[in-house]
Design an enzyme around this catalytic site. Structure first.
Site, PDB file in Angstrom:
ATOM      1  CB  ALA A   6     100.520 -24.176 -37.488  1.00 14.70           C
ATOM      2  CE  LYS A  45      99.959 -15.876 -34.359  1.00 15.35           C
ATOM      3  NZ  LYS A  45     101.209 -16.285 -35.055  1.00 15.35           N
ATOM      4  CG  ASP A  89     108.804 -20.090 -34.873  1.00 14.37           C
ATOM      5  OD1 ASP A  89     109.679 -19.972 -33.996  1.00 14.37           O
ATOM      6  OD2 ASP A  89     108.328 -19.124 -35.483  1.00 14.37           O
ATOM      7  CB  THR A  93     112.256 -21.265 -28.279  1.00 10.22           C
ATOM      8  OG1 THR A  93     112.677 -20.116 -28.998  1.00 10.22           O
ATOM      9  CG2 THR A  93     111.332 -20.820 -27.166  1.00 10.22           C
ATOM     10  CB  CYS A 133     117.592 -37.607 -24.325  1.00 12.89           C
ATOM     11  SG  CYS A 133     117.881 -37.588 -22.560  1.00 12.89           S
ATOM     12  CB  CYS A 147     107.539 -22.498 -40.923  1.00 12.92           C
ATOM     13  SG  CYS A 147     107.920 -21.074 -39.948  1.00 12.92           S
ATOM     14  CB  CYS A 202     121.267 -36.391 -21.477  1.00 11.97           C
ATOM     15  SG  CYS A 202     120.379 -34.866 -21.902  1.00 11.97           S
TER      16      CYS A 202
HETATM   17 ZN   LIG Z   1     118.234 -35.577 -21.514  1.00 12.38          ZN
END
Ligand SMILES: [Zn+2]
Length: 300
Positions: A6, A45, A89, A93, A133, A147, A202
């Site tokens: 999408a 795709k 999605d 990942t 972060c 989804c 972080c």
């Molecule tokens: Zn960061």
């Protein structure tokens, strides 16, 4: 462009129309098309999207890649790119792309949509926060709507994809990223702007951990949204002998070659096998079953 669902189809369309000179389109899925003879054809795709975008703008280079994105493939997929746009999605990942984009020193334009809302954020460390972060801990599996369980309002994903394309163009033209997280409501149309600062602790962009990029796996399995299909990538493979696999499967069910892939309907399952050994397995209930089907019909 990683993912052509999408969000990715909206933003890639806008970037092609804007004249971005080279688009690399990455998606692991196939689309099912029915031709004039009512035969069903499976097509990668990425190839289908490339053909559509070539009709939108024939002046640009479009490079479709039918690949799964994981720690063993992501560096190659990002090679020689100026920016990465998120059309994925899933969070795993995104954490991986965040690390790979920092390592490759390219901006990463995050986008996500679920139900009627969505978010977008252009990341270029150290100027902005990174994805980790503002998502310091990956939530436990199953704790977020997906989804499949919540669906996505197309107006919300179109708004997010449009913001991503705009942010990508601004960064490609050398503008400083805003550091603003855009939060979109597609049902009662509204866009909130939230300034996101870097986290001083972080783990990814400050401490340099590569938790996702460093993951070593011999098989990567992922279920594809909105279907009973699992993608299985054996990772350390070369190209497989498609003829030999086709011969073996032809003895067990019906097979056909379509757009560079082998499609086999065997014992209630559909296997779509790519030349690099990756397979989509439809009609299985979980990853363990998919692993078994792959071992049985393709071999490891
Ligand atoms: Zn960061």
């Amino acid at each position: 462009m990683i993912g052509l669902g999408a969000l990715g189809s909206i933003s890639s369309d806008l970037l092609a129309r804007a004249g971005v000179g080279h688009l690399r389109l990455v998606d692991r899925d196939v689309v099912e098309l029915t031709n004039l003879q009512r035969q069903s054809l499976d097509r990668p795709k990425a190839d289908a999207a490339a053909e559509r975008l070539r009709s939108v703008n024939s002046q640009i280079e479009i490079e479709p890649l039918s690949k799964d994105v994981h720690s063993a493939t992501v560096r190659d997929l990002l090679r020689d790119t100026d920016i990465v746009v998120d059309g994925t999605d899933n969070l795993e990942t995104r954490f991986l792309l965040n690390e790979a984009a920092i390592e490759a020193n390219v901006p990463f334009v995050y986008g996500g949509a679920i139900a009627t809302y969505g978010m977008a954020f252009a990341i270029r460390t150290p100027v902005t926060a990174c994805f980790r972060c503002f998502n310091p801990n990956a939530p436990p599996p199953g704790s977020l709507p997906t989804c499949e369980t919540a669906g996505i309002l197309n107006a919300a994903s179109a708004m997010v994809g449009a913001i991503q394309a705009g942010e990508a163009l601004r960064l490609l033209l050398g503008e400083t990223p805003s550091g603003v997280l855009f939060v979109v409501d597609g049902w009662h149309p509204d866009i909130q702007r939230i300034h996101i600062g870097r986290r001083s602790d972080c783990p990814t962009c400050v401490q340099g951990e590569r938790e996702y990029l460093g993951a070593k796996r011999t098989q990567v399995l992922a279920s594809l949204c909105g279907s009973d299909t699992i993608s299985l990538d054996p990772v350390h493979h070369g190209s497989i002998d498609m003829e030999a696999v086709a011969d073996r499967l032809a003895a067990l069910g019906s097979t056909r070659r379509s757009g560079g892939v082998l499609v086999a309907d065997v014992e209630g399952r559909r296997l779509t096998i790519f030349p690099d050994g990756r397979a989509l397995i439809r009609g299985v209930k979980d990853e363990a079953e998919a692993r078994g089907v792959y071992a049985k019909y393709v071999g490891i």
